[in-house]
Design an enzyme around this catalytic site. Structure first.
Site, PDB file in Angstrom:
ATOM      1  N   ASP A  71     -10.080  12.269  43.040  1.00 17.08           N
ATOM      2  CA  ASP A  71      -9.448  11.198  42.265  1.00 17.08           C
ATOM      3  C   ASP A  71      -7.935  11.389  42.322  1.00 17.08           C
ATOM      4  O   ASP A  71      -7.439  12.246  43.063  1.00 17.08           O
ATOM      5  CB  ASP A  71      -9.976  11.188  40.812  1.00 17.08           C
ATOM      6  CG  ASP A  71     -10.017   9.773  40.242  1.00 17.08           C
ATOM      7  OD1 ASP A  71      -8.954   9.127  40.204  1.00 17.08           O
ATOM      8  OD2 ASP A  71     -11.109   9.316  39.855  1.00 17.08           O
TER       9      ASP A  71
ATOM     10  N   HIS B 146      -7.960   5.335  43.651  1.00 12.35           N
ATOM     11  CA  HIS B 146      -8.098   6.665  43.047  1.00 12.35           C
ATOM     12  C   HIS B 146      -7.857   7.736  44.116  1.00 12.35           C
ATOM     13  O   HIS B 146      -8.587   8.730  44.194  1.00 12.35           O
ATOM     14  CB  HIS B 146      -9.483   6.826  42.404  1.00 12.35           C
ATOM     15  CG  HIS B 146      -9.617   6.061  41.113  1.00 12.35           C
ATOM     16  ND1 HIS B 146      -9.000   6.454  39.954  1.00 12.35           N
ATOM     17  CD2 HIS B 146     -10.278   4.910  40.820  1.00 12.35           C
ATOM     18  CE1 HIS B 146      -9.290   5.589  38.977  1.00 12.35           C
ATOM     19  NE2 HIS B 146     -10.054   4.639  39.480  1.00 12.35           N
TER      20      HIS B 146
ATOM     21  N   GLU C 205     -11.706   0.115  40.728  1.00 12.75           N
ATOM     22  CA  GLU C 205     -10.321   0.059  40.225  1.00 12.75           C
ATOM     23  C   GLU C 205      -9.274   0.207  41.329  1.00 12.75           C
ATOM     24  O   GLU C 205      -8.570   1.223  41.400  1.00 12.75           O
ATOM     25  CB  GLU C 205     -10.135   1.155  39.160  1.00 12.75           C
ATOM     26  CG  GLU C 205     -11.036   0.932  37.967  1.00 12.75           C
ATOM     27  CD  GLU C 205     -10.913   2.004  36.893  1.00 12.75           C
ATOM     28  OE1 GLU C 205     -11.021   1.662  35.717  1.00 12.75           O
ATOM     29  OE2 GLU C 205     -10.706   3.196  37.227  1.00 12.75           O
TER      30      GLU C 205
HETATM   31  C1  ACM Z   1     -15.153   3.703  36.403  1.00 12.59           C
HETATM   32  O1  ACM Z   1     -15.410   3.956  35.217  1.00 12.59           O
HETATM   33  N1  ACM Z   1     -13.917   3.475  36.794  1.00 12.59           N
HETATM   34  C2  ACM Z   1     -16.198   3.663  37.406  1.00 12.59           C
END
Ligand code: ACM
Length: 537
Positions: free
Chosen positions: A197, A270, A333
């Site tokens: 991440d 991420h 995201e």
């Molecule tokens: C997430 O909670 N961004 C998968």
């Protein structure tokens, strides 16, 4: 008169081995037929294996490793015994994870189609023994009784998962083993490890030393909540990674307990920690720092050939470490500003006849999916994966809500439900936040987890079959150690184990709470730091 009546009832209940609800087994088995009397573990008890296999032996060995130290008995194997625990593979048990467990005063019989079923029968048997059986040292206990019963059991769903984020905070291998032990006791069968991440990269990849020396470490960590202004930092370098050898050992440990590990490599977002070591994979910019904050970052991998070759190399290594079917490729995201500003992305869209950035993302993920699938594996991705089209064969993790899962099932993709409203164990579990350790926000009480049904109401009969199960997610921005992991996960994971294992029509929150009160004595013996105040209500 009333005294006599209660005495008669007490006597009757005592004679009955196990009433369905007096057995504090979690998750609740599909069918319990109470018997009369009980079986007692003594030095005469022996395991009699009728069908030899390494998997069957392993399940039996793990049971012996549990009961011998606490009882002080030397229960082992024998070809026959006056008081046997008979273990037998039986192809008539139809569900590959199902089992039949019969306990009479004379013997215990376990039948299952596979070693997984044998293992689950032992987990049930374990929970029918007094909680003191969990002690690692010998305890004085008058008798190790197992109430007589016949249990016919099988899971409602084939995917019963928990996720652990090892990026935002890093947990030693032994902590993950303990997490797996607790999962296995509750009959979870998938551990999703969130390995990469913005704040770190936690998997050793030979040939890319900067992933270990740069991406695995952040300069410092945010203190307090992301919403607290101004941001303050602790000034302490933080990080770490798992070596390939450690991960392979973890895979073996989990497999012995019938838990498959699903590794997640995040892309195209991420990705800040990856870009800190390899800025050449971005569309622009030459300097990235491993994130010190939480939240959503703009840094995306650029959809160019070098990026794909890099990711394919990484995924090749990942598949080499993790032998199970599923590889998680992230996909959540991804704010698209960097792609929008990029001439390269603009041209990619024209060349590939893509109108939107969501379509570009799905195109990106489709290419990665095809690579993984070409090795006979299957990809899992967050529900954003299908925002810009379809990816044949991709399993969708529906997290933003249930709609991503509904849409995927309607397209014929398989689905794992993990909607944040019901499945995010990083949320507060208690209404009064001031009494609680700092958490991500939002509120997910035990009752709400328990009441969740992974099959969305809007799905038709045919579409329902695409729901593989559900998963609880433990993001660890505000969870720095194993004690806090357990506090957030338990007892909510107990509730989720019934959501994913037990028949929907047998669920009752009140009866669950009764069983949980008993079960909590076992968690206590195991020194689990579960949230206790919920049980008092
Ligand atoms: C997430 O909670 N961004 C998968």
């Amino acid at each position: 008169m009333r005294y006599i009546l209660t005495s008669i009832i007490a006597l009757y209940v005592g004679l009955l081995g196990a009433s369905a609800q007096s057995l504090p087994v979690i998750p609740l088995p599909a069918e319990i037929k109470p018997g009369v009397g009980s079986f007692t573990l003594t030095s005469a008890t022996k395991i009699v294996v009728k069908t030899e296999s390494a998997g069957v032996r392993k399940a039996c060995d793990l049971f012996l490793a549990l009961v011998n130290p606490s009882t002080g008995l030397d229960i082992g194997y024998a070809p026959s015994s006056a008081f046997p625990i008979v273990v037998e593979l039986d192809s008539l048990i139809t569900n590959p994870e199902g089992y039949q467990l019969k306990v009479t005063p004379r013997d215990v019989t376990i039948r299952a189609q596979t070693p997984a079923g044998i293992f689950y029968a032992f987990q049930t048997l374990r929970q029918m023994l007094p909680p003191m059986i969990e002690s690692r040292t010998m305890v004085a206990h008058d008798s190790w009784k197992i109430p007589a019963a016949e249990i016919n059991d099988a899971p409602r769903f084939p995917y019963r998962g928990l996720m652990l984020d090892v990026v935002r905070h890093f947990f030693p291998v032994n902590d993950i083993k303990r997490y797996i032990d607790l999962m296995a006791m509750h009959k979870f069968n998938y551990l999703h490890l969130h390995l990469t991440d913005d704040q770190g990269w936690r998997i050793e990849i030979p040939g890319y030393p900067e992933l270990q020396s740069i991406s695995a470490w952040r300069k410092e960590t945010l203190i307090g909540h992301l919403n607290d202004e101004p941001h303050r930092y602790d000034g302490a370098r933080y990080g770490g990674y798992y070596t390939q050898a450690e991960l392979k050992e973890l895979v073996r440990y989990a497999a012995d307990r019938h838990v498959a590990i699903v590794p997640e490599i995040e892309m195209p977002g991420h990705a800040t920690a990856l870009l800190a070591a390899h800025p050449e994979l971005a569309c622009s910019g030459s300097y990235f720092e491993v994130a010190r904050d939480w939240g959503i970052f703009p840094n995306l991998l650029c959809p160019k050939e070098d990026t794909f070759l890099f990711l394919e190399h990484i995924l090749f290594e990942v598949m080499n470490i993790f032998p199970d079917k599923y590889i998680h490729i992230g996909g959540d995201e991804c704010p698209k500003e960097q792609w929008q500003k990029s001439e390269f992305c603009h041209n990619m869209k024209i060349q590939n006849d893509l109108q939107t950035d969501e379509q570009l993302q799905t195109w990106f993920m489709r290419r990665i999916a095809r690579y993984v699938q070409s090795y006979g594996r299957q990809v899992i991705g967050w529900d954003e994966l299908l925002d810009g089209g379809n990816i044949p064969g991709a399993v969708i993790m529906s997290w933003r809500g249930e709609q991503g899962g509904v849409a995927a099932a309607r397209k014929g993709n398989r689905v794992i439900m993990t909607p944040h409203r019901y499945c995010y164990f990083d949320y507060y579990q208690w209404r009064n936040r001031n009494e609680e350790p700092l958490a991500a926000g939002s509120y997910l009480p035990l009752s709400m987890v328990y009441m969740y049904d992974p099959i969305p109401k809007e799905l038709t009969g045919d579409q329902k079959q695409f729901i593989m199960g559900a998963q609880g997610n433990l993001w660890t921005e505000y969870i720095a150690d194993e004690r806090q992991v357990e506090y957030m996960a338990y007892p909510r994971a107990c509730a989720l184990s019934e959501v994913t294992w037990s028949p929907a029509d047998r669920k009752s929150y009140n009866l669950f709470l009764n069983r949980l009160r008993e079960h909590s004595k076992r968690l206590e013996m195991l020194n689990v730091n579960f949230a206790r105040h919920l049980l008092a209500k």
